[in-house]
Design an enzyme around this catalytic site. Structure first.
Site, PDB file in Angstrom:
ATOM      1  N   TYR A 192       4.245 -23.573  46.532  1.00 51.10           N
ATOM      2  CA  TYR A 192       3.837 -24.848  47.186  1.00 51.10           C
ATOM      3  C   TYR A 192       4.084 -24.459  48.787  1.00 51.10           C
ATOM      4  O   TYR A 192       3.578 -25.030  49.638  1.00 51.10           O
ATOM      5  CB  TYR A 192       4.815 -26.064  46.864  1.00 51.10           C
ATOM      6  CG  TYR A 192       4.478 -26.512  45.558  1.00 51.10           C
ATOM      7  CD1 TYR A 192       2.964 -26.874  45.465  1.00 51.10           C
ATOM      8  CD2 TYR A 192       5.069 -26.743  44.622  1.00 51.10           C
ATOM      9  CE1 TYR A 192       2.262 -27.554  44.161  1.00 51.10           C
ATOM     10  CE2 TYR A 192       4.683 -27.404  43.302  1.00 51.10           C
ATOM     11  CZ  TYR A 192       3.303 -27.626  43.129  1.00 51.10           C
ATOM     12  OH  TYR A 192       2.874 -28.159  42.035  1.00 51.10           O
ATOM     13  N   ASP A 221      14.585 -12.494  15.926  1.00 52.50           N
ATOM     14  CA  ASP A 221      13.615 -12.774  14.898  1.00 52.50           C
ATOM     15  C   ASP A 221      12.745 -11.376  14.184  1.00 52.50           C
ATOM     16  O   ASP A 221      12.828 -10.319  15.179  1.00 52.50           O
ATOM     17  CB  ASP A 221      12.413 -13.542  15.143  1.00 52.50           C
ATOM     18  CG  ASP A 221      12.562 -14.876  15.340  1.00 52.50           C
ATOM     19  OD1 ASP A 221      13.668 -15.445  14.758  1.00 52.50           O
ATOM     20  OD2 ASP A 221      11.801 -15.647  15.953  1.00 52.50           O
ATOM     21  N   GLU A 231      18.452 -14.157  20.159  1.00 52.42           N
ATOM     22  CA  GLU A 231      17.017 -14.408  20.667  1.00 52.42           C
ATOM     23  C   GLU A 231      16.799 -15.997  20.986  1.00 52.42           C
ATOM     24  O   GLU A 231      16.344 -16.646  22.090  1.00 52.42           O
ATOM     25  CB  GLU A 231      15.926 -14.009  19.896  1.00 52.42           C
ATOM     26  CG  GLU A 231      14.467 -14.285  20.466  1.00 52.42           C
ATOM     27  CD  GLU A 231      13.407 -14.040  19.513  1.00 52.42           C
ATOM     28  OE1 GLU A 231      13.609 -13.315  18.561  1.00 52.42           O
ATOM     29  OE2 GLU A 231      12.253 -14.470  19.846  1.00 52.42           O
TER      30      GLU A 231
END
Lengths: 367, 703
Positions: free
Chosen positions: A100, A248, A196
């Site tokens: 910005y 995972d 995780e």
């Protein structure tokens, strides 16, 4: 200006160097050019001895008087300017705020300097690499998207933070964890467990797993941010704690582990201070469903993307170890992936009460 | 059983014949057996069977002729009248001068506004050869009567139904007769007729017939009062006339709208299209039944003579060869050839290699005329036109012509650039989702309905416009400000129906259209690439100029505001100019004066001026400019100056202003109007200041 008395930092000097490139080139009637190391697989190499991904020496020239690069060049100078402004004002900011700050419409046109943040983020990374300044040194911070709980005490802005006394919510890991910002006053843990997923971290924290096994629980909510990785590295380095990674069972989980262990391709230049070459992969392994008798119906079929990614991983230098090749192949043959959450199929507390204890007891992990 | 009335006359007749011939065993039809009360004997049925006149048939089936709804009916009436007028003028070698007047007819004493009106009087006046007195009633009040059906020659009308059907429609909806004034020359008297059609007999009824005074020395005027609906926009009378004017730039068309406006479509091409010749049928285009009929009707006494004289492209030698191949003695009498022998002969003819039919029966519009028509009516930056060499379908020769007008007029190009508003994330420049417009013609007549059924439209869709730098989504028209013009000229245009709305999809026709479109596309692609190249050079230079400012400012801030900004800027700008090739860019930007390369028969309009067929474009401008002034003079006796001023004071609309503007331009254009300029100059003369003004402000079609 008030900042005049302040001594200019090294980083600031480096940023001003960008302006010097333009000025010197202009005086010599040359095309101003900034050299930017390439951040891609083609320019990284795996240092097997150190166990790290290192950045190569290939560089890309970004010059102003080239139609394809002119805008990028202009953007780079603008971002350098914004970053040096941060240095002078001694503030830290986010990537989005930089976007910005540097966005405006170019005079006499309806073209914007930046159209989306996707344009400004790589420019910041470019500057990081080419100036070999760390993002923290550039005063750019990421989101605080990590949590820690366990027998460790920090000093943060003079406050004492005892992570053993913060309930199940834990302490939110700041994005900058360098010693001058975050001090580790005491740590009595035996190891670090990096999870995780936030959900599984919550399960472990709620079950006070860290208390029973005397460990530090860390999570990065997916791909761990720099702060979390750097903190794990500091605990590993300063307190000699082994780091175990729980992800995972899918290609993305494997890659998260590899980033923690050897560093990422994109930020290979930071591997030196982020990577933990001795980190261990504790689970979920593709061997686990059989060993822990997970029913086939809690698996998820690998999609085409998963399969492509897994094959890609097998080709990475740092996944060439036979154990890893076997691990990934096993997943591909089964055609299934498993989430950590799937362990809840057996029992809500299966992870805390059965899975991790057995893993730690059997020392069942991959290097 | 009344359904027979709705069949076409021929089928009705054959069904009648078969039913009469077959005795219908009543018991064999179980349905009829179930309802014995309705049984009808063959004799009773026979008593009901009778001939149907064409007029009765078309009265019931007027949609077949394009009178389905009031709006379309109005257009069809105008179309038929104008087609006839143009055909007559061209055949007589007169440059057509046609006036179309639409007037509202009040039904209850007060004049409704044009959009509400339900009844109109259509008056079409031409300066053609006129019609001899005896023929007038039959031409205007008898269906299937005309000169064009029995010959193979290119003309707008084909069957001889059109104008009488329009009259019949008027008669049916308003009860008013058709009024005709016709004069064959300044010395002849003008005849006034009021005719109606006796639908039962398909014969004219003359109500009134007298000699009158008429201000026109020669020509015909038809007035029909019909029920209709006037609505502007797509497929309107206005659009039809505008498109007619594009394909017929040799016609001067005046149109008085029901709203009281007068629109002028000036003549911009001063040559009549070459008069098409009449030809004999080509053997390949004849069906066997037709061939048998020709064998009976021929005047020749020998087969070889029949082949040589009744067909085109069959020289006596070839005729003998055919006879030999068919094992027919060349001296056999044609009338005696029947059954299998005739059939073998017919087959042999089809197998023989015969030259394509002659093409002087066609009168294509021509590339120059198409260009001038497009240029006159459509605003754009680029125009091109392609005439294909003649080709043949089913033994009928035809020519395909295509044209293309692309882009926004230069004066419109700059408009949307004005508001340079800073854009937020995700905001884009509004994209032009406009699709191309296809204008279709058959023998110079615009086709407005059933676009998607038309072979031309299909060819436009199947052309890959992406190759030429134009966007196109799957199965859609190409995008962008573009008008695609397709014309088929043929002795017999294969329409899909009697109302002549779409061209049937013959492979040969489609292929020719596609080839013509590809050539247009190729030229458009060249133009777009050229423009793109110039634009990208311009952008290149612009980019650096834009970014230098930013870079200098940022460097200055980095250096703590102590930088000699102007010096750095000047240095960078110097590098920029040297890097973008300096003068070479000027050339690419078209600032030097090289004409369009590889773009034959094209006009390019840029802000600097016109390239390509400059003289043609200039002539069009001169004509468009001159026209309104001329009519103002004719309209009333006031001098032009005062009239335009008066009109301006009243601010009576666009026309007044244009007239004034144009007058100035006509004078400016004088140097372009040289009488004997070379046809196609190799290098167009340097566009001067006046060019610029003209291209910036000349009035063009309303599109």
């Amino acid at each position: 200006m008030a900042a005049k008395q302040r001594k200019t930092t090294t980083v600031e000097k480096k940023l001003i160097g960008v302006a010097d490139v333009v000025i010197t080139a202009a005086e010599r009637s040359k095309d101003p050019t900034i050299e930017i190391p390439i951040r891609a697989l083609s320019n990284v190499s795996f240092n097997a001895r150190k166990g790290l991904i290192e950045m190569g020496s290939k560089k890309q020239a970004r010059s102003f008087f080239n139609v394809g690069m002119a805008k990028k060049f202009m953007q780079t100078v603008l971002v350098a300017d914004a970053l040096s402004e941060l240095q002078r004002a001694e503030l830290t900011t986010s990537l989005r705020e930089i976007y910005y700050r540097t966005k405006h419409t170019i005079q006499d046109s309806h073209e914007n300097t930046f159209d989306t943040q996707d344009e400004s983020d790589p420019v910041i990374e470019d500057l990081e690499v080419s100036l070999s300044a760390l993002r923290e040194e550039l005063h750019v911070r990421a989101e605080n998207s990590g949590s820690i709980v366990g027998p460790v005490v920090f000093g943060d802005d003079g406050d004492r933070v005892d992570c053993a006394k913060l309930g199940k919510g834990g302490y939110s890991v700041p994005s900058i964890v360098e010693p001058e910002y975050l001090e580790i006053r005491r740590c009595t843990a035996d190891f670090v467990l990096l999870v995780e997923k936030g959900t599984q971290w919550n399960r472990l924290s709620e079950d006070k797993f860290w208390r029973r096994y005397n460990c530090v629980l860390l999570t990065g909510n997916g791909q761990p941010p720099r702060g979390v990785r750097r903190l794990a590295r500091r605990l590993h380095e300063e307190y000699r704690l082994p780091v175990y990674v729980l992800v995972d069972n899918d290609p993305w989980g494997y890659y998260i582990y590899s980033v923690i262990k050897q560093g990422s391709i994109n930020l290979a230049f930071e591997s030196q201070r982020m990577a933990i070459p001795k980190a261990k992969f504790i689970g979920l392994s593709s061997a686990d469903p059989e060993r822990y008798e997970l029913p086939r119906n809690v698996g998820i079929k690998l999609n085409d993307k998963d399969i492509a990614r897994a094959k890609e991983l097998m080709n990475y230098e740092w996944f060439k170890k036979p154990a890893w090749q076997a691990e990934i192949k096993r997943m591909l043959t089964s055609g299934l992936k498993y989430e950590l959450d799937a362990l809840a199929n057996k029992d809500f507390q299966y992870l805390t009460k059965k899975y991790l204890p057995r893993k730690l007891k059997e020392k069942d992990w991959l290097d | 059983m009344s359904k027979k009335h709705s069949m076409s006359p021929s089928t009705a007749a054959t069904t009648a014949a078969t039913t009469a011939a077959k005795p219908v065993p009543e018991s064999s039809v179980p349905k009829k057996a179930a309802k014995p009360a309705q049984q009808v004997t063959a004799v009773e049925m026979g008593a009901r069977q009778r001939e149907i006149s064409v007029s009765e048939f078309f009265t019931k089936n007027r949609h077949l002729l394009g009178f389905d709804n009031p709006r379309k009916a109005l257009l069809t009436c105008v179309k038929e009248a104008v087609d006839n007028a143009l055909d007559a003028c061209e055949e007589a070698g007169i440059l057509p001068d046609v006036t179309v007047r639409l007037e509202i007819v009040s039904t209850n004493g007060t004049l409704p506004p044009a959009s509400q009106a339900t009844r109109f009087r259509i008056t079409v006046t031409d300066n053609g050869p006129g019609i001899v007195r005896q023929q007038i009633p039959r031409i205007f009040a008898k269906l299937l009567y005309g000169s064009k059906f029995h010959r193979l020659r290119m003309s707008r009308g084909q069957q001889g139904i059109g104008i009488s059907a329009a009259g019949m429609y008027g008669q049916l909806t308003t009860g008013k007769p058709v009024t005709i004034i016709s004069r064959t020359g300044p010395r002849a008297a003008a005849h006034f007729f009021e005719v109606q059609i006796d639908t039962k007999k398909n014969e004219p009824l003359v109500h009134e017939n007298k000699q009158i005074e008429w201000e026109q020395p020669q020509g015909t005027q038809v007035a029909i009062e019909v029920e209709g609906k006037y609505q502007k926009g797509r497929a309107s009378v206005d659009e039809w006339l505008e498109q007619t004017s594009i394909a017929n730039p040799h016609v001067k068309l005046t149109y008085c709208t029901p709203e009281g406006e007068t629109k002028e479509y000036p003549r911009t091409y001063h040559e009549l299209p070459p008069s098409p010749r009449e030809i004999k049928p080509h053997p390949y285009g004849i069906e066997f039944g037709m061939f048998l009929k020709m064998l009976q009707d021929t005047k020749s006494h020998a087969v070889s003579g029949f082949l040589a004289s009744d067909f085109c492209r069959v020289p006596p030698q070839l005729a003998d060869e055919i006879c030999k191949a068919a094992k027919v003695p060349p001296h056999a009498k044609p009338r005696e050839l029947k059954g299998p022998i005739a059939e073998t002969l017919y087959r042999r003819i089809q197998d023989t290699k015969i030259m394509a039919p002659p093409t002087n029966c066609l009168s294509p519009i021509g590339e120059k005329a198409i260009l001038s028509g497009l240029y006159k009516q459509i605003k754009g930056e680029f125009y091109t036109a392609v005439s294909r060499p003649p080709a043949v379908y089913r033994g009928n020769p035809f020519v395909i012509e295509a044209g293309l007008a692309y882009g926004a007029a230069p004066q419109d190009q700059n408009k949307p650039r004005q508001p340079a508003m800073p854009k937020a994330e995700g905001e884009r420049d509004e994209e032009d989702s406009e699709l191309a417009r296809v204008i279709r013609y058959a023998n110079r007549v615009p086709l407005l309905y059933q676009q998607s059924a038309c072979s031309t439209f299909k060819a436009v869709l199947s052309t890959t416009w992406k190759n030429y730098g134009v966007t196109q989504s799957r199965g859609a028209l190409p995008g962008g400000p573009m008008v695609i013009f397709v014309h088929m000229a043929s002795v017999w245009v294969p329409f899909t129906s009697e109302s002549k709305e779409a061209i049937a999809d013959y492979d040969e026709i489609q292929k020719e259209i596609t080839l013509a479109l590809r050539e247009c596309g190729r030229r458009l692609g060249l133009f777009l690439r050229r423009r793109e190249r110039a634009a990208s050079e311009f952008r290149r230079r612009n980019i650096f100029e834009l970014y230098i400012e930013e870079v200098v400012e940022a460097c200055n801030r980095l250096k703590g505001g102590k930088l000699p900004k102007e010096k750095l800027k000047a240095q960078l700008q110097k590098i920029a100019t040297s890097r973008t090739g300096g003068l070479k860019t000027d050339e690419a930007l078209g600032k030097t004066n090289a004409g369009p390369e590889g773009l034959p028969h094209s006009i390019i309009v840029t802000e600097e001026g016109i390239e390509g067929e400059v003289d043609l474009a200039a002539r069009v401008q001169a004509d468009t400019a001159a026209a309104p002034v001329e009519t103002n003079l004719l309209g009333d006796e006031q001098p032009v100056e005062t009239q335009t001023k008066a009109q301006e004071k009243k601010s009576a609309g666009v026309k007044g202003r244009d007239a004034k503007l144009l007058k100035g331009e006509a004078a400016q254009l004088a140097p372009f109007k040289g009488p004997d300029r070379p046809d196609k100059p190799k290098k167009p003369s340097r566009p001067n200041k006046s060019d610029k003004r003209v291209s910036g402000s000349r009035p063009r079609g309303k599109k």
